[in-house]
Design a protein around this motif. Structure first.
Motif, PDB file in Angstrom:
ATOM      1  N   HIS A   1      -4.500   9.172   2.161  1.00 20.99           N
ATOM      2  CA  HIS A   1      -4.737   8.543   0.859  1.00 20.99           C
ATOM      3  C   HIS A   1      -5.643   7.324   1.053  1.00 20.99           C
ATOM      4  O   HIS A   1      -5.475   6.615   2.042  1.00 20.99           O
ATOM      5  CB  HIS A   1      -3.382   8.090   0.275  1.00 20.99           C
ATOM      6  CG  HIS A   1      -3.424   7.876  -1.198  1.00 20.99           C
ATOM      7  ND1 HIS A   1      -3.930   6.735  -1.766  1.00 20.99           N
ATOM      8  CD2 HIS A   1      -3.030   8.664  -2.222  1.00 20.99           C
ATOM      9  CE1 HIS A   1      -3.840   6.835  -3.079  1.00 20.99           C
ATOM     10  NE2 HIS A   1      -3.301   7.990  -3.389  1.00 20.99           N
TER      11      HIS A   1
ATOM     12  N   PHE B   1      -1.730   1.630  -1.683  1.00 17.94           N
ATOM     13  CA  PHE B   1      -2.287   2.970  -1.876  1.00 17.94           C
ATOM     14  C   PHE B   1      -2.840   3.060  -3.296  1.00 17.94           C
ATOM     15  O   PHE B   1      -2.068   3.125  -4.259  1.00 17.94           O
ATOM     16  CB  PHE B   1      -1.209   4.030  -1.646  1.00 17.94           C
ATOM     17  CG  PHE B   1      -0.714   4.039  -0.227  1.00 17.94           C
ATOM     18  CD1 PHE B   1      -1.382   4.760   0.751  1.00 17.94           C
ATOM     19  CD2 PHE B   1       0.401   3.300   0.143  1.00 17.94           C
ATOM     20  CE1 PHE B   1      -0.942   4.755   2.074  1.00 17.94           C
ATOM     21  CE2 PHE B   1       0.855   3.292   1.455  1.00 17.94           C
ATOM     22  CZ  PHE B   1       0.175   4.020   2.425  1.00 17.94           C
TER      23      PHE B   1
ATOM     24  N   ASP C   1      -6.396   4.661  -5.405  1.00 17.00           N
ATOM     25  CA  ASP C   1      -7.654   5.411  -5.309  1.00 17.00           C
ATOM     26  C   ASP C   1      -8.858   4.584  -5.728  1.00 17.00           C
ATOM     27  O   ASP C   1      -9.914   4.656  -5.114  1.00 17.00           O
ATOM     28  CB  ASP C   1      -7.617   6.634  -6.241  1.00 17.00           C
ATOM     29  CG  ASP C   1      -6.590   7.642  -5.782  1.00 17.00           C
ATOM     30  OD1 ASP C   1      -6.357   7.703  -4.565  1.00 17.00           O
ATOM     31  OD2 ASP C   1      -6.019   8.351  -6.636  1.00 17.00           O
TER      32      ASP C   1
END
Ligand code: AMP
Length: 408
Positions: free
Chosen positions: A307, A357, A359
């Motif tokens: 990730h 984490f 994106d």
């Protein structure tokens, strides 16, 4: 034939956070892990199978420790290479004394890079005042004077803008043999963390983009946002370096990226690295497991990134008014906290880190800033003498001796 299988014993010289995470991963895999460090209750001793309190100058103490283990590794490149050479007579040491000897002297490291054709900044050796003129002509100003030995996290280095300034800086660095380096007007700092096995197989982690503040790593963003060409060139340099060193284990190669896409090697760290902490949580195989696999002669694990992630160091200055309120961090469900079990906080001391984490890069950046501000914010009723079990945490003064836990 060379395999040191789970169940056998790994000896780590140095008991800081890198030793701690090595020990955690080693024990998970079924190894026994011994740690040698002068500071009792150092981060790694808290999680190791056994701990030996010793200084690296106590050769007999170190050799007794080594006799109890099957393979030796280090968590700081400050372990004297001559000591490792002695250890190699009785046990495998990975990294080798050759590699340590090379990286613990900035001048020798730069000369090695030069001989092997790796791109780097201009540099000159400073042995004494008589070297100033030639070095200034060769390197120019502004530049950085760095001691050849014992520098880390910006310690032992001073930016200089003239020959007069160089003279002052030289005095400030106690006239120790040094290297003068041209300042690199970099656009970005990158690092490649990679592993090379005993058989020469290689696993590369995702290229990492590093932000330093006051010469100390602040955060690492992964994957780095660079053109494909830069990515592959960075990997190519890192792989060639491990091969040139015939290296076994995890290594980090720190790079400067220039505006025109050129990459220069800043330095090499022959061990798991702060900029590889993201791998412990965000990759199939952490850098710590990978290092153990390599030094034990096992096949390497996959280094794939699971990730996108941002790693942020938690420095001791956040502890100035008592330990941070962790609920302010952990209220963010995509955050993973790693603390190193250090009982004393100094302003630049690495106490832990967290992984975020997320994106979206710009969301990640703003979230990190928010989290750090929330953590730094004084909480009501807090002081340095809380009676909640964390009360011994105190801010180190500059005289306090630090264990090798400081060196990363
Ligand atoms: P080092 O201890 O050599 O890794 O230096 C720590 C940090 O200081 C690096 O990550 C850079 O941010 C900065 N730095 C070191 N050397 C140079 C250089 N020659 N030019 C520009 N910045 C540098």
């Amino acid at each position: 034939m060379n395999m040191i299988a789970p169940g056998r014993t790994i000896g780590v010289l140095g008991g800081g956070q890198l030793g701690r995470m090595l020990a955690m991963e080693g024990r998970r895999m079924g190894y026994r892990v011994g740690v040698l460090d002068p500071v009792e209750n150092c981060p790694a001793a808290q999680v190791a199978d056994f701990y030996v309190q010793s200084d690296l100058t106590n050769i007999q103490g170190v050799l007794d420790f080594v006799s109890k283990v099957d393979v030796v590794t280090v968590e700081t490149e400050l372990v004297p290479w001559k000591l490792l050479a002695k250890i190699e007579e009785v046990r495998p040491s990975r990294p080798s004394s050759f590699v340590l000897g090379l990286v613990q002297d900035r001048l020798v490291q730069r000369q090695f890079l030069q001989i092997h054709g790796f791109p780097q900044t201009l540099f000159a050796s400073i042995q004494g005042r008589e070297s100033f003129k030639g070095a200034a002509q060769q390197v120019g100003f502004p530049s950085i004077l760095k001691t050849r030995r014992l520098g880390y996290d910006g310690m032992g280095q001073i930016r200089v803008s003239s020959e007069k300034h160089l003279n002052e800086a030289w005095r400030e660095l106690s006239e120790n043999p040094s290297v003068l380096e041209a300042i690199v007007p970099f656009k970005m700092e990158l690092s490649v963390v990679l592993a090379r096995s005993l058989q020469g197989d290689i696993q590369l982690y995702s290229l990492a983009e590093n932000v330093h503040k006051q010469n100390i790593l602040h955060s690492t963003r992964v994957p780095a946002k660079v053109p494909h060409k830069v990515w592959s060139r960075a990997e190519e340099l890192a792989v060639s370096l491990t091969e040139a060193l015939d290296y076994c284990g995890v290594m980090a190669v720190e790079l400067f990226l220039l505006e025109d896409g050129t990459l220069l090697v800043n330095e090499v760290a022959p061990r798991p690295h702060n900029s590889g902490h993201f791998t412990f949580g965000a990759c199939v195989t952490s850098q710590f497991e990978q290092h153990l696999r390599a030094i034990c002669g096992l096949p390497l694990g996959a280094s794939s990134l699971l990730h996108p992630v941002t790693m942020v160091n938690l420095l001791g200055n956040l502890w100035q008014e008592g330990p941070p309120q962790w609920d302010r961090l952990l209220v963010h469900p995509q955050v993973q906290l790693h603390l190193y079990g250090k009982s004393q906080a100094g302003p630049r001391r690495k106490m832990g880190h967290f992984l975020l984490f997320e994106d979206n890069r710009s969301h990640a950046l703003s979230q990190v800033e928010t989290i750090l501000q929330e953590l730094a914010h004084k909480h009501p009723g807090s002081d340095c003498h809380r009676k909640d079990g964390i009360s011994e945490l105190s801010v180190l003064d500059s005289q306090t001796t630090l264990s090798s836990a400081e060196f990363h």
